[in-house]
Write a protein that holds these residues in place. Structure first.
Motif, mmCIF file in Angstrom:
data_model
loop_
_atom_site.group_PDB
_atom_site.id
_atom_site.type_symbol
_atom_site.label_atom_id
_atom_site.label_comp_id
_atom_site.label_asym_id
_atom_site.label_seq_id
_atom_site.Cartn_x
_atom_site.Cartn_y
_atom_site.Cartn_z
ATOM 1 N N GLY A 239 1.636 -1.707 -4.675
ATOM 2 C CA GLY A 239 2.705 -2.404 -4.177
ATOM 3 C C GLY A 239 2.973 -2.299 -2.564
ATOM 4 O O GLY A 239 3.784 -3.119 -2.203
ATOM 5 N N HIS A 240 2.626 -1.158 -1.868
ATOM 6 C CA HIS A 240 3.002 -1.011 -0.733
ATOM 7 C C HIS A 240 1.514 -0.831 0.024
ATOM 8 O O HIS A 240 0.747 -0.538 -0.476
ATOM 9 C CB HIS A 240 3.627 0.327 -0.566
ATOM 10 C CG HIS A 240 5.170 0.268 -1.175
ATOM 11 N ND1 HIS A 240 6.281 -0.308 -0.591
ATOM 12 C CD2 HIS A 240 5.612 0.800 -2.241
ATOM 13 C CE1 HIS A 240 7.183 -0.556 -1.426
ATOM 14 N NE2 HIS A 240 7.153 0.091 -2.379
ATOM 15 N N ASP A 241 1.919 -0.919 1.303
ATOM 16 C CA ASP A 241 0.436 -0.564 2.262
ATOM 17 C C ASP A 241 -0.086 0.982 2.042
ATOM 18 O O ASP A 241 -1.292 0.966 2.402
ATOM 19 C CB ASP A 241 0.571 -1.086 3.667
ATOM 20 C CG ASP A 241 0.976 -2.688 3.546
ATOM 21 O OD1 ASP A 241 0.520 -3.336 2.561
ATOM 22 O OD2 ASP A 241 1.638 -3.311 4.544
ATOM 23 N N ARG A 242 0.805 1.553 1.982
ATOM 24 C CA ARG A 242 0.534 3.158 2.127
ATOM 25 C C ARG A 242 0.717 3.687 0.559
ATOM 26 O O ARG A 242 1.749 3.471 0.150
ATOM 27 C CB ARG A 242 1.213 3.872 3.157
ATOM 28 C CG ARG A 242 0.955 4.087 4.481
ATOM 29 C CD ARG A 242 1.831 4.847 5.194
ATOM 30 N NE ARG A 242 1.569 6.189 5.242
ATOM 31 C CZ ARG A 242 2.666 7.040 5.110
ATOM 32 N NH1 ARG A 242 3.796 6.638 5.264
ATOM 33 N NH2 ARG A 242 2.368 8.268 4.955
ATOM 34 N N LEU A 243 -0.381 4.592 0.527
ATOM 35 C CA LEU A 243 -0.191 5.279 -0.766
ATOM 36 C C LEU A 243 -0.430 6.784 -0.432
ATOM 37 O O LEU A 243 -1.632 7.146 -0.022
ATOM 38 C CB LEU A 243 -1.463 4.922 -1.847
ATOM 39 C CG LEU A 243 -1.325 5.711 -3.080
ATOM 40 C CD1 LEU A 243 -0.271 5.386 -3.948
ATOM 41 C CD2 LEU A 243 -2.934 5.471 -3.885
ATOM 42 N N VAL A 244 0.470 7.503 -0.968
ATOM 43 C CA VAL A 244 0.223 8.991 -0.765
ATOM 44 C C VAL A 244 -0.019 9.792 -2.079
ATOM 45 O O VAL A 244 0.553 9.547 -3.279
ATOM 46 C CB VAL A 244 1.819 9.501 -0.304
ATOM 47 C CG1 VAL A 244 1.443 11.098 -0.415
ATOM 48 C CG2 VAL A 244 2.118 9.216 1.191
ATOM 49 N N TRP A 245 -1.482 10.037 -1.974
ATOM 50 C CA TRP A 245 -1.908 10.402 -3.389
ATOM 51 C C TRP A 245 -2.025 12.138 -3.265
ATOM 52 O O TRP A 245 -2.575 12.672 -2.488
ATOM 53 C CB TRP A 245 -3.297 10.241 -3.302
ATOM 54 C CG TRP A 245 -4.025 10.238 -4.731
ATOM 55 C CD1 TRP A 245 -3.958 11.321 -5.469
ATOM 56 C CD2 TRP A 245 -5.004 9.185 -5.380
ATOM 57 N NE1 TRP A 245 -4.894 11.207 -6.549
ATOM 58 C CE2 TRP A 245 -5.481 10.141 -6.608
ATOM 59 C CE3 TRP A 245 -5.305 8.023 -5.094
ATOM 60 C CZ2 TRP A 245 -6.102 9.402 -7.310
ATOM 61 C CZ3 TRP A 245 -5.986 7.383 -6.062
ATOM 62 C CH2 TRP A 245 -6.606 8.061 -7.451
ATOM 63 N N ILE A 246 -1.004 12.524 -4.173
ATOM 64 C CA ILE A 246 -0.838 14.218 -4.233
ATOM 65 C C ILE A 246 -2.008 14.792 -5.214
ATOM 66 O O ILE A 246 -1.702 14.665 -6.312
ATOM 67 C CB ILE A 246 0.720 14.334 -4.488
ATOM 68 C CG1 ILE A 246 1.485 13.853 -3.442
ATOM 69 C CG2 ILE A 246 0.676 15.787 -4.520
ATOM 70 C CD1 ILE A 246 2.571 14.159 -3.169
ATOM 71 N N ASP A 247 -2.910 15.083 -4.358
ATOM 72 C CA ASP A 247 -4.287 15.646 -5.417
ATOM 73 C C ASP A 247 -3.787 17.184 -5.638
ATOM 74 O O ASP A 247 -4.752 17.823 -4.605
ATOM 75 C CB ASP A 247 -5.391 15.303 -4.494
ATOM 76 C CG ASP A 247 -6.544 15.343 -5.655
ATOM 77 O OD1 ASP A 247 -6.395 15.554 -6.798
ATOM 78 O OD2 ASP A 247 -7.734 15.531 -5.126
ATOM 79 N N VAL A 248 -3.009 17.750 -6.459
ATOM 80 C CA VAL A 248 -2.720 19.008 -6.599
ATOM 81 C C VAL A 248 -3.196 19.613 -7.780
ATOM 82 O O VAL A 248 -2.753 18.787 -8.725
ATOM 83 C CB VAL A 248 -1.254 19.348 -6.319
ATOM 84 C CG1 VAL A 248 -0.939 20.751 -6.370
ATOM 85 C CG2 VAL A 248 -0.853 18.809 -4.980
#
Lengths: 435, 431
Positions: B237-246
């Motif tokens: 949906g947005h240009d940036r994706l913060v993928w929290i790989d925890v």
């Protein structure tokens, strides 16, 4: 399964643990060693089913005496069997020793004799024989399972005959019988109503027995000789219904009835009468039919396995059985109890058919406890007990009266005098020629 | 005469053949098969189900079936910048306006990071947050609640809702949700798709999506077009994706120390003496305090107990049952009837029986028949024993007991009368 040896070995191993620098590996190694030794021993143990067993010994014993039954165990395998045997019997068989050590080379036979002192009348059965075979080191054993053991076990039955304590009355009764019979010299000779023979008159003979008609035909005076009737029929019927389970004194009523039946049959057999016996509740439990003197041993055999059944006795069946078996007039002695319910509902309706064909005596063992309760006066409940005992005695009186109206004689006596009085009544009937 | 002996028509005590035993083996086979099936199913489900603590789980770097490398590639192809963070604190700090935050394993957010997420929700505008199977305590503040337990296998469902553009079936059916009943207005706020397995709330400047299963985002799930469409719609949906790989819980930052506030005078710490454990290791100190052979010996004693039980446990043959004959105690009916009299307060009935018994004993002494009437019995008895006629009549016929004491009394006088009759000589015949 294991014996005490692996346990001891393991315990010894535990005791050495403080001496080892690292005890845990030692512990597990020791466990493996002990388990391996026990397993090897178990695998090496001879299967206990590789035997053949049979029994010999006594099959009949009188209550109070001892019997011996021998169990033979033959090793059919190729290796020696070392182990234990338990020859189990029902507890009332009174087996003295049931457990034996077994050390049996191949093809050898062990004889294990068990001494039985039964504590109850009836059939005592051998239960299963269990064999435990140890391994060569004695660490583990194999044992016959329940199913294998019952397949291997040879069956055996010891019949325990009634004690027949009443036979202590026998000499007295037989002496009276001989007096009646006339075999003992008595004034007037033998009593009786049956014509025996004609003989010459000798002084001292009853002049009333002179046969004038015969005297006229002969040169001398002839008298008729009388003798006691023979070949009469005596039928003992033992009621094995619920009332026979009641204890009177310290034994069940059934035992007192059997004692009296045995004494009566013995005396009647000696007197030359035909003796039959029946044991009935809702069905015929035992039936002995014969004449001659060998009847008593067979009676003993037939009476010994009788047990009280918790059912109401069917006197209709009793009457029809007696009528079916006895075509000629007989003395029928019903060994039962004077329980108003049973008598009025079952016996009285069918009694006329019996009383019209046969002479009937109802012999009941009375309970001395009832008489004791009537006079008891210790606790608050005793007045009610006295009333209840009085009520029960009244009811017995009514039953006796009802039976007497049918021409039936009633004997209602405690167990210690019962057998003797029944035989006395028989002897009286015999002496007066009313059989 | 022929001697016919009929042996026992029926022996009451037959040798008891052992009862046919219930064959346990026959019963055990189906049970065993069922047990094996259950164990196999449980083990297979546990092995097959994706594990969020696995570092490969929905990681954009991982090419394993439950990894997310295919999705990352697709997103990059769609023109989305994927920023992967292995530290959730940093990732949430980097998220701002115009970003999508993807939380494949929200269970591993610690308290600080949850506060950070809360700040983001409250302050940010135009942020999309996608959470996969969050724990219940994270969604209840948002007005959402779980509905039932999680399924073992994922269901494939059609979306059937307006909140999503996709209409293809996707593998989201593992954990279902429903609007919380305790939060007012939650029903309008949340729209449920895929039969409740996906919940979406569009607030001002914020778009939160809770997905019940991670399968649509995994490499294996990408093969299904529905899954791909769903994942791209949610995350692109947005240009940036913060993928929290925890994949593990991070230790929260230490609490502020007094030294962080230089203006405040720190109190003197209490003098502490460090405790020295003997050979302090990771194990129980009590265990280390005792010598090893003691513990080994205890275990050995336990085994000894088991072995002793095995040694003593087996009998040499089963116990033998005794066929006991039926036996009834003597005078049982008399005792029973006595208790019945007492319980029913049947004083007249008890006395009537006692009187009848007394009369039965008196009559033969007096020479009376059982048909003799009352007056005759009374007069003869009185004449015989010397009691007065009214007394005799009262004892034998009249008095009516109303209590236990009166019953006792009546019995005693009755006994006395009978004794007097039996022991006295008739009057006028004394010698």
């Amino acid at each position: 399964m294991i014996t005490w040896r692996p346990v001891a070995l393991w315990a010894a191993g535990i005791l050495t643990l403080p001496a080892w620098p690292s005890p845990w590996p030692v512990l597990w190694t020791w466990l493996v060693v002990v388990a391996a030794v026990a397993l090897a021993d178990w695998l090496l143990a001879v299967p206990p089913t590789a035997v053949h067993m049979w029994r010999t010994g006594d099959t009949v014993v009188r209550l109070g005496n001892s019997a011996e039954v021998t169990l033979h165990v033959r090793n059919d395998g190729a290796r020696p069997i070392r182990g234990r045997v338990r020859d189990a019997w029902t507890p009332s068989a009174g087996a003295e020793n049931e457990r034996y050590l077994l050390n049996l080379p191949p093809r050898a036979t062990a004889t294990l004799t068990t001494r039985l002192t039964p504590v109850r009348r009836g059939d005592r059965h051998a239960a299963t024989v269990t064999i435990r075979s140890f391994g060569p080191m004695g660490f583990a054993y194999r044992q016959t399972g329940n199913r294998a053991a019952s397949a291997l076990t040879p069956r055996w039955r010891v019949r325990v005959l009634p004690p027949f304590h009443a036979r202590r009355h026998l000499p007295e009764k037989l002496a009276r019988l001989r007096v009646i019979d006339g075999t003992v010299a008595m004034r007037g000779g033998g009593q009786g109503t049956e014509f025996d023979a004609l003989r010459d008159y000798v002084p001292g003979d009853d002049v009333r027995s002179i046969d004038w008609r015969a005297s006229a035909r002969s040169q001398s005076i002839v008298v008729k000789n009388w003798r006691v009737e023979r070949d009469r029929r005596v039928v003992s019927v033992i009621d094995t219904g619920r009332t026979s389970a009641v204890r009177v004194g310290d034994e069940p009523r059934l035992d007192a009835q059997i004692e009296a039946c045995l004494l009566l049959s013995t005396v009647a057999a000696v007197a030359g009468d035909r003796v039959d016996a029946l044991a009935v509740d809702t069905e015929v439990r035992a039936a002995v039919q014969s004449g001659g003197k060998s009847v008593v041993p067979r009676l003993l055999q037939a009476m010994s396995p009788l047990e009280p059944a918790l059912v109401e006795t069917d006197f209709g069946l009793v009457v029809s059985e007696v009528l079916r078996r006895e075509s000629k007039r007989a003395l029928v002695v019903l060994f039962t109890s004077l329980e108003p319910g049973v008598i009025t509902e079952s016996l009285l309706p069918s009694l006329p058919a019996l009383a019209s064909r046969h002479r009937v005596i109802v012999a009941a063992v009375s309970d001395p406890e009832v008489a004791r309760l009537r006079d008891a006066n210790d606790s608050p409940l005793d007045v009610y007990r006295a009333a209840a005992a009085e009520q029960s005695l009244l009811e017995r009186g009514k039953v006796t009266a009802a039976l007497a109206r049918h021409g039936v004689e009633v004997i209602d006596e405690p167990a210690d005098r019962f057998a003797s009085l029944v035989v006395d009544r028989y002897l009286t009937l015999k002496a007066t020629g009313r059989l | 005469m022929t001697a016919v002996a009929e042996p026992d028509v029926k022996r009451p005590e037959e040798p008891t053949t052992p009862r046919p035993r219930f064959d346990r083996r026959r019963m055990a086979i189906p049970l065993l098969v069922a047990l094996v099936l259950i164990v196999f199913t449980v083990v297979a489900a546990l092995v097959e189900s994706p594990d969020p603590s696995d570092p490969a789980y929905l990681s954009p770097e991982s090419a394993q079936p439950d990894g997310g490398s295919v999705l990352a590639g697709e997103l990059a192809a769609a023109g989305v910048t994927v920023e992967r963070f292995t530290d959730a604190t940093e990732g949430l700090a980097a998220a701002g306006d115009g970003t999508t935050v993807f939380l494949p394993a929200p269970a591993f957010l610690n308290t600080d990071q949850l506060y950070q997420l809360g700040d983001l929700v409250l302050t940010a505008s135009d942020v999309t947050i996608v959470m996969v199977d969050p724990p219940r305590n994270q969604i209840t503040p948002l007005g959402l609640d779980t509905s039932g337990g999680a399924r073992i296998a994922t269901r494939r469902l059609a979306p059937e809702c307006d909140a999503l553009a996709t209409t293809a079936e996707a593998d989201v059916g593992r954990q279902a949700y429903r609007p919380s009943e305790t939060v007012a207005g939650a029903g309008e706020q949340w729209s449920l798709c895929f039969d409740g397995y996906l919940a979406r709330a569009e607030l001002t400047g914020l778009d939160v999506t809770v997905v019940g299963a991670g399968d649509p985002f995994g490499n294996a799930g990408m093969a299904l077009p529905g899954n791909r469409t769903l994942a791209l719609e949610l995350l692109a949906g947005h240009d940036r994706l913060v993928w929290i790989d925890v994949h593990a819980l991070a230790t929260p930052a230490p609490a502020p120390q007094p030294s962080d506030y230089p203006d405040v005078e720190a109190p003197e710490p209490p003098p502490s003496v460090p405790i020295r454990w003997p050979e302090a290791g990771p194990t129980n100190p009590l265990y280390d305090a005792m010598p090893q052979w003691l513990w080994a010996g205890l275990v050995g004693l336990l085994v000894l107990g088991v072995m002793a039980a095995l040694w003593r446990g087996r009998r040499l043959g089963p116990p033998v049952a005794e066929p006991l004959p039926a036996s009834v105690p003597s005078a049982e009916t008399v005792h029973g009837r006595a208790r019945l009299y007492r319980r029913a307060y049947a004083y007249p009935q008890a006395l009537r029986a006692l009187r009848a018994g007394a009369l039965r004993r008196i009559r033969p002494v007096l020479g009376l028949s059982s048909q003799a009437d009352e007056a005759t019995v009374v007069s003869r008895t009185a004449a015989h024993c010397g009691w007065s006629e009214p007394d005799v009549a009262a004892v034998l016929f009249r008095s009516e007991p109303r209590s236990e004491a009166e019953l006792f009394h009546a019995r005693h006088t009755l006994d006395a009368l009978v004794a007097a009759v039996e022991n006295s000589r008739p009057q006028g015949r004394d010698e």
